[in-house]
Scaffold this active site. Structure first.
Site, PDB file in Angstrom:
ATOM      1  N   HIS A 503       0.007  -0.988  -0.002  1.00  0.00           N
ATOM      2  CA  HIS A 503      -0.121   0.225  -0.294  1.00  0.00           C
ATOM      3  C   HIS A 503       0.840   1.438   0.007  1.00  0.00           C
ATOM      4  CE1 HIS A 503      -3.137  -2.626   2.365  1.00  0.00           C
ATOM      5  NE2 HIS A 503      -3.387  -2.944   0.473  1.00  0.00           N
ATOM      6  N   ASN A 549      -6.329   0.547  -3.115  1.00  0.00           N
ATOM      7  CA  ASN A 549      -6.854   1.045  -5.005  1.00  0.00           C
ATOM      8  C   ASN A 549      -7.879   1.324  -4.792  1.00  0.00           C
ATOM      9  OD1 ASN A 549      -6.503  -0.395  -7.381  1.00  0.00           O
ATOM     10  ND2 ASN A 549      -8.429  -1.283  -6.745  1.00  0.00           N
TER      11      ASN A 549
END
Length: 567
Positions: A503, A549
């Site tokens: 991430h 995302n």
């Protein structure tokens, strides 16, 4: 060749931007993607697979030379530098959404209010929610928190279709007093729930699939150039006017009114710094002329620190034919540490740890710090050479509270394994590390398939043999009993084994003009430079309590609307 917009990077953000900007028929858009194309209906089976472990470990879809430091790097003691780790950064159309775990969650509403408080005005929760809804087509839920007409389908695999391992974990969570929440993207509170996924009909729904479909690709004003690596940005004074790229090995120059960098939180700051935009001293150290001194470029890199507690899963409890998905269930919980907001921790129940036969026998709790305070990571140049991967230091656990919460989370999940429901279906718990050995055996090839088939026979054999085999060949340095009874050993394990969960974010943060560490304004425009924007996870002011995302897709939707409104 002349365009209105050149998008560097065809990942999640780039796919959204390409679709939205080219919807205006006179707006000419070029997408430069370094990796291979994934044409509609012709996507490789590894990418379409509902199980993400096949695509994720396929080097065809990676920047194969990228390596990072995850632990704290001491620059005063170079002999104590932590080891470099391979970092599976996507290099394929659709970017991370083409290889990731397909997690479709948003984070806490207060995450985005914090963005606004940190200087990203107009990015509070009520500002961002319409764009989250614009992204999704929720197949399960309706109402004010859900979109029904977006490009990305989202769904949940409900408990009646869970494998026995996932059901046993849910029973353990229930027994520990946690509530069942049917909707992870509903009201933000603690509880366990079916993981929300970007997936329909047991098939991945990547950004490329959703936004660069056949109809979109037929637009005459949209050009998608894959296997196209941007070498450098072109400038006239402080205005960015285009790019120089290698298109399948042939150098070409493309010009545009505006260039958008959507290369992710590692490669976007590297592009900026090679162009002379970044910390002046660092650029001069590499012989790069300073175009604009922006100290925040590459600084503040973040990820969610994570560790894993694994165990052998008995044959009758493993992933079954109902779904290829291996992460069906998640737990959001609060550490109750003073001054830290609720829902700061997360545990994902992983019922299959890898694509191979040994992976099918190993289940895990993947525990991560959802609200991390480790914000000292950085991306720097190794050299001015455009082909050299940057130096990446995540500096996970630089805030002691992150370490303490992982220790707490490990022990909590160990207690869950002792619950009757999980004790019946698991055996031989062990602290797991995503080591180089694990990575190597995770590469999909005939040798690893043969090796794991042999090992799996031992694991399914007599209990005494399985225990000896796990202790000899699976566990790396730390035994379960040791870390459960010795705080020093548990801390040592966590410091060694903690990794991020891919991430990467926050290395070109949005902020106020007067903030010396902000890199872009609230519409992604690079400070002090004309004709250049950044739109990807690097602009996040702080990483939200979410897989990144969907926040990236949301950000691209929001900024693409602002771009069109300004033209």
């Amino acid at each position: 060749m002349e365009f209105d917009t050149i998008i560097v990077g065809g990942g999640s953000a780039g796919s959204v931007l390409a679709h939205r900007l080219s919807a205006r028929s006179h707006h000419r858009v070029l997408v430069c993607e370094a990796g291979p194309d994934v044409k509609p209906g012709e996507e490789p089976p590894e990418i379409r697979d509902s199980y993400s472990g096949t695509a994720y470990f396929d080097p065809r879809f990676h920047w194969t030379e990228l390596k990072v430091h995850t632990q704290i790097v001491s620059h005063n003691n170079p002999d104590e530098r932590p080891p470099l780790r391979k970092y599976e950064q996507a290099r394929v159309l659709g970017g991370g959404s083409s290889i990731n775990g397909q997690m479709a969650n948003r984070g806490a509403p207060t995450d985005y209010d914090e963005w606004a408080a940190r200087g990203a005005e107009g990015w509070g929760w009520q500002d961002c929610l319409p764009y989250f809804k614009k992204v999704e087509r929720d197949l399960d839920f309706d109402g004010p928190l859900h979109g029904k007409e977006g490009r990305i389908p989202v769904r949940r695999i409900m408990p009646e279709n869970w494998n026995p391992h996932a059901r046993a974990a849910a029973e353990a969570f229930k027994g520990a007093g946690f509530d069942y929440l049917p909707d992870q993207n509903g009201e933000w509170r603690d509880g366990y729930f079916p993981i929300t996924i970007s997936n329909e009909n047991e098939t991945r729904a990547s950004a490329a699939m959703g936004y660069l479909d056949a109809e979109t690709r037929r637009r005459p004003n949209l050009t998608i150039s894959c296997e196209t690596t941007v070498k450098r940005l072109l400038f006239e004074g402080t205005r960015c006017v285009g790019v120089v790229a290698l298109v399948r090995g042939q150098e070409q120059e493309f010009r545009a009114k505006e260039v958008i960098l959507s290369c992710g939180a590692i490669h976007t700051p590297a592009h900026l710094m090679r162009a002379g935009i970044g910390p002046a001293t660092h650029l001069r150290d590499h012989g790069i002329s300073v175009l604009h001194n922006l100290p925040g470029v590459g600084q503040g890199l973040m990820d969610h620190p994570s560790i894993a507690l694994s165990s052998f899963v008995r044959k009758a409890a493993r992933v079954d034919e109902r779904t290829r998905r291996h992460i069906l269930l998640g737990l959001r919980y609060s550490s109750a540490m003073e001054g830290i907001p609720p829902g700061d921790m997360f545990a994902a129940v992983v019922s299959k740890s890898a694509w191979h036969s040994v992976g099918e026998q190993v289940g895990s709790f993947l525990i991560w710090v959802n609200k991390t305070y480790s914000e000292t990571g950085q991306v720097r140049l190794a050299s001015a050479d455009w082909q050299a991967e940057p130096v990446v230091e995540f500096n996970l656990l630089s805030d002691r509270r992150d370490l303490d919460r992982l220790m707490q989370g490990f022990r909590m999940c160990a207690g869950m394994l002792m619950a009757p429901s999980l004790a019946q279906v698991t055996d031989n718990p062990f602290p797991a590390a995503y080591s180089d050995r694990v990575r190597k055996i995770g590469v999909i090839n005939a040798k690893n398939r043969f090796l794991t088939n042999v090992i799996s026979r031992f694991l399914d054999g007599p209990a005494f043999l399985r225990k000896a085999f796990i202790e000899r060949f699976v566990v790396e340095g730390f035994q379960f009993d040791e870390v459960m009874t010795d705080d020093t050993a548990l801390e040592a394990f966590i410091r060694k084994a903690t990794i991020g969960i891919w991430h990467a974010s926050c290395s070109c943060r949005m902020g106020r003009e007067e903030d010396p560490m902000s890199v872009v304004d609230t519409e992604g425009r690079v400070k002090g430079i004309e004709g250049l924007r950044v739109v990807d996870a690097s602009i996040f002011p702080v990483v939200p309590r979410a897989n990144t995302n969907f926040p990236t897709l949301m950000s691209a939707e929001k900024i693409s609307e602002a771009i069109l409104a300004g033209h």
